[in-house]
Design a protein around this motif. Structure first.
Motif, short mmCIF file in Angstrom:
data_model
loop_
_atom_site.label_atom_id
_atom_site.label_comp_id
_atom_site.label_asym_id
_atom_site.label_seq_id
_atom_site.Cartn_x
_atom_site.Cartn_y
_atom_site.Cartn_z
N ASP A 132 0.86 -1.18 0.00
CA ASP A 132 0.00 0.00 0.00
C ASP A 132 0.90 1.24 0.00
O ASP A 132 1.49 1.58 1.03
N ASP A 183 0.17 4.26 -0.04
CA ASP A 183 -0.32 5.32 0.84
C ASP A 183 0.36 5.24 2.21
O ASP A 183 0.51 6.26 2.89
N ARG A 184 0.77 4.04 2.61
CA ARG A 184 1.46 3.87 3.89
C ARG A 184 2.93 4.28 3.81
O ARG A 184 3.58 4.45 4.84
N ALA A 203 -3.29 -9.02 3.84
CA ALA A 203 -3.87 -8.72 2.54
C ALA A 203 -4.37 -9.99 1.86
O ALA A 203 -3.91 -11.10 2.16
N ARG A 218 -11.45 -6.28 3.09
CA ARG A 218 -10.80 -5.49 4.13
C ARG A 218 -11.19 -5.99 5.52
O ARG A 218 -10.37 -6.03 6.44
#
Length: 240
Positions: A5, A7-8, A170, A220
């Motif tokens: 990810d 974004d992390r 995930a 999720r």
């Protein structure tokens, strides 16, 4: 279908990204759509590199100005200078390597001080069921040679000067597919996959292509329980 990810990681316009064992390029493509300085994908398999380049040319090149390079290389002897990259990714690779500790040494070597290492391996619980259902699953050439204890892996990485800063699971919805595939491994290898396996494969293809919100929310919610992959993010101690 990305495991890492970005974004992390929060890359910047100066970030240099390396994907070790890039396969067909899914994380290279994803990184190229971020605001970064350059992205490099390295893999041993020429067919993987050709597919990665073809998909990049078709789907990504027109959407990104980021310089992207694909090159052949071994995770045990990476053809890059020390500290060459600010973000180093290695997803679903270490479980294939008999000498994974030497690979960790190389990941450490090419990561810049203050840089990020993102690593994923199969989660032990779902993986043990795959091994129990099929010997061939892990005995095929190039197959998995170990089941990782995630805390043991974390400790091995932290011994090399990294500090864990984030983590998650995930791909929960991929777990039933691999259990079905292992259950009918012989038939699947003869292109005689039974209907449940073929139907689930089509469902996953639809999910990847369409990314429907209800299915994304379901996965999720399931990831902490049965996510197929464990993903760690580390920061290399030292000044950037």
């Amino acid at each position: 279908m990305e495991t890492i990810d970005f974004d992390r990681i929060a890359p910047s316009p100066e970030t240099r990204v390396l994907d070790v064992g890039c396969g067909e390029g899914r994380h290279v493509h994803a990184a190229a759509l971020e605001t970064v300085a350059e992205v490099v994908g390295v893999d041993l398999d020429p067919a993987n590199l050709a597919a990665a380049r073809a998909d990049y040319d078709e789907y990504v090149a027109g959407e990104s100005d980021v310089p992207v390079t694909f090159c052949a290389g071994d995770a045990l002897r990476l053809p890059f200078a020390d500290g060459a990259f600010d973000v180093v990714c290695c997803t679903e690779v270490l479980e294939h390597l008999p000498d994974y500790e030497s690979a960790l040494d190389e990941l450490r070597r090419v990561c810049a001080p203050g840089g990020t290492l993102a690593v994923s391996v199969p989660r032990a619980g779902p993986e043990r069921i795959c091994w129990a259902l099929s010997d061939e699953y892990h005995e095929v050439e190039g197959g998995h040679v170990r089941i990782f204890d995630r805390e043991e892996l974390r400790a091995a990485i932290e011994r090399r000067g990294f500090r864990r800063v984030d983590g998650h699971f995930a791909h929960a919805l991929h777990v039933p597919y691999w259990w079905l595939k292992c259950l009918w491994w012989d038939r699947d290898q003869r292109d005689e996959a039974p209907l449940p396996l073929r139907a689930y494969d089509r469902f996953l293809e639809w999910d990847v292509m369409e990314s429907p919100r209800p299915v994304r929310l379901l996965e999720r919610a399931l990831d902490p329980l049965v996510g197929k992959s464990v993903v760690y993010y580390f920061r290399l101690e030292g000044r950037a």
